[in-house]
Design a protein around this motif. Structure first.
Motif, short mmCIF file in Angstrom:
data_model
loop_
_atom_site.label_atom_id
_atom_site.label_comp_id
_atom_site.label_asym_id
_atom_site.label_seq_id
_atom_site.Cartn_x
_atom_site.Cartn_y
_atom_site.Cartn_z
N ASN A 1 29.97 51.63 38.25
CA ASN A 1 29.81 50.20 38.76
C ASN A 1 28.21 50.20 39.19
OD1 ASN A 1 30.21 51.60 40.93
ND2 ASN A 1 31.64 49.99 41.83
N ASP B 1 41.35 41.02 43.56
CA ASP B 1 39.87 41.45 43.91
C ASP B 1 39.88 41.68 45.54
OD1 ASP B 1 40.46 38.82 44.48
OD2 ASP B 1 38.59 37.85 43.28
N LYS C 1 37.43 43.83 47.04
CA LYS C 1 36.03 43.42 47.11
C LYS C 1 35.55 42.73 48.58
CE LYS C 1 34.81 43.40 42.56
NZ LYS C 1 36.21 43.57 41.74
N THR C 2 36.70 42.11 48.74
CA THR C 2 36.36 41.25 50.32
C THR C 2 36.70 42.13 51.51
OG1 THR C 2 38.43 40.02 49.97
CG2 THR C 2 36.17 39.01 49.55
#
Lengths: 586, 171, 445
Positions: B143, C121, C124-125
């Protein structure tokens, strides 16, 4: 190689050999076979400086030198009497206890590498030992189970020494040291119990140390403490815990006590213990004709090794099969229910149910220790030294085993018969079934209880001595049994007649069934047998102040504890005699 | 053994017992050796409570040309971006382990302890340092994050310019 | 030397070696190793298929290298140290796909646990190295066996939160969880908590009724206190159900009388009433019970560092068209529904109070006492004047004033607290208006 073995005499010219000969300054020859190589090594100055005594030829002189010349073995004599080797005589328990002490030292030191004695860290380190450290579980289990095993073996050792009369003159003081070592073993185990810092640890230690708070004069809840202005933050318990509750300071304190302080003292006393055994010789039994001592090497050493190896195997199996317990992280605001002390203190915890804390938690344990220490000075029967003497020491053996049995019965009750809220659950009962809250207890008025106790001690001490003639047990024992049963039955009948007529009885003893009858009969029989028949038969003529008095006091106290337990369990009697102002509650 | 081994020998039972005894001594030696080995293993922790030698230095695209001090405080590592890619350099002077400082004006790292100077590649320009600064293993994940491992180091020219000590990247 | 000593010497030593080998085997065969190994095997397989379909030489070379690396990968205990939250999570030892260092993308092609990546997700946070795993999922982060790590074991009180209970974790930090799409069950739970009047008896961090326990830290209630107080003889729980999630669910899906039967007939002394909690299990569906439990599971005692919190602006008091509408809201807000029913439809059970259909001569007196009820306000409110209602609400009805069905039975557990310090002013007036508006009109008198 093969060629050269044929002619070892022929000097072989060899550059290396010549060089080495020059260096060593004498005729050096390279070894030509295994034996020569071995000789070369064992004859070298280096080897001989380490292992003295030259080549082992297995002569009696070699075997003796092996014991004398070796620092690890030299506490042994060179030769011992053959009976000292017999497992049936010694049970091997002293040696096994010492081996467990070493095993615990090794495993304990290893555990110290991963253990940090702080509330934030200690519990997490336990989890690490279980889940992340290679062999962490191995050493922790071994340490835990080894400690339990050592408590058992030390107690068995004491029982054996008593039964063979091995504490009698000149070994009295070594018995006293042994009693101190037993106490230290329990204290070591107890201090170690706190270190995992889980609920089990925190509350067992809280319960255990709260007893110190009941010490007369010096504990904040003990009698007379107000005289010295003793409060919760300046009493002995405060000193032991380093605070008013079991907390951070207690953990580091117990850690130091457990890892350094107590082991050093125990180690020093062990040396003394062993030294005295060595000086007083291993067995005190009278010599039998043609008895000849045998060599310690290899006879005793081999047996000691085998005992240690088998003990280790047992601990290994235990370690492999059962993990050391670890409960929730310690939480000072939540007490698990039930909250139990370590098993060897469960007898004491059970006693705390029946007496004021300072009596059960301070006075009785100290009396037990003092009583044990006093045994060699009270028991002056010269017979039965160094062998099992059931016929020659019936009184001593019976009374001692009676005490031991009582101690373990108390432990069993605490371990198996006590459930949530310390309610009585039979071992087969499920703890999930809620029990009725206990019925209200009641006190016997002091004007009745006081004279009752005085009468108990007066008759207990007086009667066996007043009857000069030896009673015939073939008559006495059935009579006692009949008397006990009659007493039980008549109480039952009295109760049935009076329960509806006297409010006092209806209120305090609403039920008196089969259980009550059995309880009264059995306890009465025990009291008469151990408190009257035994002393009447065996010590009625002993000197009063030196032997008879102290013995009867200890015996009557022991029986008194049982009677009090019966009074509480059977009839909800809280105290027989009570002066609450000075916490004198019995 | 060889000179006495004989099946017809009446003392063969004694010999086999001696064989067992030897086995027992061997077992004891194996036990002691095994315990020592497992104890040694015990002393090598499987988890440590120090920052991981490996860390995620974030997306490669976020590094400007030149020396980045972004990870210096937390990880003691400079991320250096050149025309054709990036490498990570451990902020530890090869002389006695002090932390050199980057002087943008002089384009050098200078060590405060004994005055060693290094160029942006980590080579010694002046001072007592015997070796160039260490480059750390650096990899680009799928990534685009840079993963730096301070446990695997290289400082030889000719090696340090290749994977896994260098990540090729052109904006 | 007697032969027995020699024999014991031999067997003792063999025993030592044997059990040492067993110990080594036990230590070497740790459970997590097989999962980590399998993960790398799966990854190697995945690369192998890629390799087979690849044409580019350079790519092939790189793939082969990667496969070799996967096959050689060393097995190790992996952990995330989350200093801020004082947690160490070793979950990634088995769930390798979620290890942020060896797999920064946190995605894997595998569908099954423990090999798959983290769904959604969230990461991601919520960067894994800042949050770890157990702060949301619970379970035992330090453990490295399946059973212990998931925490359904004795002496671990925070087992894995499964859906929908996992939503409780959102609400631990997000005060505005009602706006989070993932936390809609927790939101429903909060709504149901208010609607059913739970506040009437249970406060949350001091706000609410005093009749029963404050639920502000219910998710951290020690099990020894929670489950030990219940009679579980009728509800058999397995070991892995012994946790606080079950404890809350039991209150909502079983008759509380069955869990806390008390001693209504006075077998052990003074009669003790069973649990006063109304039988909500009759009204709540399984999903609704779960929603309330989810909401309550967010009530943990753990304090998060302030920069993990997401604050929500205080909600404005809603506005209403009519006083009666507002009164209806007040009725709900203070939890009147707990005793008098949602929208005052009917009173709930109040053990040994008077109720319809009670038969003093029936065999089963406990069942008769259980028919006792709180007043149905639609029936009774109309028999009061406005002033009388005001006094009644302000002063409440102490339990000593409640008429018992069975005079020698236990005191009814529920009573009307005095509301004068809580419901006052316009709120009180509007509540009275509401009650009078729904009351059945009695005969004029």
């Amino acid at each position: 190689m093969a060629g050269s073995t044929q002619t070892p005499e022929t000097p072989k010219t060899n550059g290396l050999e010549a060089l080495l000969a020059k260096i060593t300054g004498n005729g050096f020859k390279l070894p030509s076979n295994a034996d020569e190589a071995k000789k070369l090594v064992t004859n070298s100055q280096v080897w001989r400086s380490v292992f003295r005594g030259g080549v082992w030829k297995n002569t009696p002189r070699d075997r003796a030198a092996h014991i004398i010349g070796n620092v690890w073995l030299h506490l042994h004599p060179v030769r011992v009497r053959p009976r000292a080797l017999k497992i049936t005589y010694s049970w091997g328990m002293g040696g096994i206890s010492f081996w467990l002490f070493l095993l615990l030292t090794i495993s304990g030191i290893l555990l110290m590498f991963y253990y940090r004695p702080s509330p934030d860290m200690a519990y997490r380190d336990m989890k690490d030992l279980e889940f992340a450290v290679s062999y962490g579980w191995f050493w922790r289990n071994m340490h835990r189970w080894g400690a339990h095993a050592m408590v058992i073996t030390v107690i068995l050792h004491m029982i054996r020494v008593f039964l063979t009369g091995a504490y009698k003159s000149p070994r009295e003081f070594n018995w006293v040291i042994g009693v101190v070592l037993l106490s230290l073993t329990l204290f070591l185990s107890f201090t170690g119990y706190l270190l995992p810092w889980d609920q089990l640890a925190l509350w067992a230690v809280t319960v255990g140390t709260n007893m110190a708070g009941a010490t007369p004069f010096l504990g904040n809840e003990g009698p007379f403490s107000a005289l010295l202005n003793i409060r919760i933050n300046n009493d002995v318990r405060f000193g032991l815990l380093g605070g008013t509750t079991v907390g951070e300071a207690t953990l580091i304190r117990f850690y130091v006590l457990h890892c350094v302080f107590v082991p050093v003292i125990a180690g020093a006393l062990l040396m003394l213990h062993f030294w005295r055994i060595r000086k007083d010789s291993f067995s005190a039994a009278p010599y039998s004709p043609n008895e000849e001592k045998v060599e310690v090497w290899p006879n005793l050493i081999a047996r000691e090794y085998v005992a240690a190896a088998l003990t280790t195997v047992a601990i290994l199996v235990w370690t492999l099969l059962i993990n050391a317990p670890l409960e929730e992280a310690a939480n000072p605001t939540v007490t698990p229910n039930p909250s139990k002390a370590p098993w060897y203190f469960l007898g004491l915890q059970e006693l705390l149910v029946y007496f004021d804390p300072w009596i059960a938690g301070v006075l009785l344990p100290n009396l037990i220790i003092v009583g044990l220490c006093a045994i060699p000075y009270i028991d002056r029967n010269p017979k039965g030294v160094g062998y099992y003497a059931w016929k020659e020491r019936p009184f001593a053996n019976t009374m001692f085993l009676f005490g031991v049995a009582m101690w373990f019965i108390l432990i069993y009750i605490g371990y198996a018969c006590r459930g949530p809220a310390w309610a009585w659950y039979w071992p087969w009962e499920n703890w999930n079934v809620h029990k009725a809250p206990p019925p209200a207890t009641w006190n016997i008025p002091n004007l009745v209880g006081g004279p009752m106790m005085a009468l108990y001690f007066a008759l207990g001490i007086g009667l066996p001595r007043l009857i000069k003639k030896e009673l015939d047990w073939r008559v006495a024992i059935p009579t006692t049994a009949l008397l006990s049963i009659t007493a039980g039955l008549s109480l039952k009948i009295f109760h049935t007649l009076l329960v509806n007529k006297m409010d006092f009885i209806a209120q305090n003893i609403p039920h008196f069934g089969l259980g009550g009858f059995v309880l009264v009969s059995v306890f009465l029989f025990i009291t008469i047998f151990f408190g009257f028949l035994m002393p009447q038969r065996y010590i009625r003529e002993a000197p009063f102040f030196a032997i008879y008095g102290p013995t009867m006091t200890l015996a009557l106290l022991t029986i008194g504890v049982i009677l009090k337990m019966g009074a509480r369990l059977g009839f909800n009697i809280k105290y027989v005699f009570s002066i609450p102002q000075v916490n004198f509650n019995i | 053994m060889a000179e006495t081994a004989s099946v017809t020998n009446p003392t063969s039972e004694a010999i086999s017992r001696r064989g067992f005894l030897k086995l027992a001594w061997g077992a004891l030696a194996a036990f002691l050796g095994g315990t020592a080995a497992s104890t040694l293993r015990f002393l090598f922790p499987n988890v440590v409570y120090e920052p991981s030698q490996k860390f995620n230095a974030g997306p490669v695209a976020e590094y400007p040309m030149g020396i980045s001090l972004k990870w210096m405080r937390e990880q003691r590592v400079w991320i250096v971006r050149k025309e054709n890619g990036l490498f990570a350099m451990w902020g530890r002077c090869t002389h006695l382990g002090c932390t050199p400082n980057w002087f943008e004006g002089e384009k050098r790292f200078r060590c405060p302890c004994h005055g060693s100077n290094f160029n942006p590649e980590g080579d010694v320009i002046a001072g007592p340092a015997p070796k160039p600064l260490w480059h750390c293993k650096i990899e680009m994940a799928a990534n685009g994050d840079l993963i730096v491992d301070k446990a695997i180091l290289e400082n030889r020219p000719g090696f340090r310019e290749n994977a896994p000590y260098f990540v090729e990247y052109k904006a | 030397m007697p032969p027995i000593i020699k024999k014991l010497f031999i067997w003792g030593n063999l025993g030592l070696v044997l059990f040492l080998i067993a110990s080594v085997a036990r230590d070497e065969s740790r459970e997590w190793k097989k999962y980590q190994k399998k993960f790398f095997e799966l990854e190697a397989q995945e690369l192998q298929t890629k390799l087979a379909s690849s044409a580019d030489e350079e790519e092939k070379h790189s793939l082969e290298k990667q496969i070799r690396a996967k096959k050689k990968a060393g097995l190790e205990v992996r952990q995330m140290i989350v200093g801020d939250l004082n947690r160490i999570d070793r979950c990634i030892t088995c769930h390798v796909g979620m290890d942020p260092l060896s797999n920064p993308a946190l995605e894997t092609p595998f569908k099954e646990n423990p090999y798959r990546g983290h769904p959604g997700d969230f990461l991601k946070t919520h960067a894994p190295n800042k949050y770890g795993c157990t702060v949301c999922h619970q379970g035992q982060g330090l453990a490295t066996t399946v059973k212990d790590a998931h925490g359904f074991v004795k002496h671990w009180e925070e087992p894995l939160l499964k859906p929908p209970f996992i939503q409780a974790s959102c609400a631990k930090c997000h005060a505005n969880f009602e706006n989070i799409p993932y936390a809609q069950t927790a939101k429903l739970g909060k709504e149901l908590f208010t609607k059913n009047g739970c506040y009437g008896c249970h406060a949350i961090k001091g706000w609410g009724g005093i009749i029963s326990e404050d639920l502000g830290e219910i998710a951290s209630k020690p099990l020894s206190r929670a489950l030990a107080g219940l009679d579980l003889s009728k509800t058999k729980l397995s070991e892995d159900q012994m946790n606080i999630q079950t404890y809350i669910m039991l209150h909502l899906t079983k008759d509380p009388m069955e869990l806390v039967p008390g001693d209504p007939l006075g077998h052990m002394g003074d009669p003790i009433s069973p649990s006063g909690m109304p039988p909500f299990y009759l009204e709540l569906k399984e999903d609704e019970a779960k929603a309330i439990a989810t909401y309550l599971m967010s009530m943990a005692s753990e304090k998060m560092p302030h920069d993990y919190y997401v604050y929500a602006p205080p909600k404005p008091e809603p506005s209403f068209d009519s006083p009666a509408e507002r009164g209806k809201y007040v009725y709900q807000k203070y939890g009147c529904a707990a005793c008098h029913g949602v929208e005052a439809k009917d009173g709930h059970r109040n053990f040994n109070a008077q109720g319809p259909g009670q038969d003093p001569n029936a065999e089963d007196q406990i069942a008769q006492m259980a028919k006792g009820k709180e007043p149905n306000l639609r029936e009774t409110a109309g028999t009061f004047t406005r002033e009388e209602l005001r006094v009644k609400i302000q002063n409440g009805v102490p339990s000593t004033d409640i008429v018992k069905f069975k005079a020698d039975g236990p005191t009814p557990p529920l009573y009307m607290p005095a509301w004068k310090d809580k419901i006052k002013g316009q709120e009180l007036e509007d509540l009275i208006t509401y009650l009078l508006s729904i009351a059945k009109k009695g005969e004029e008198w």
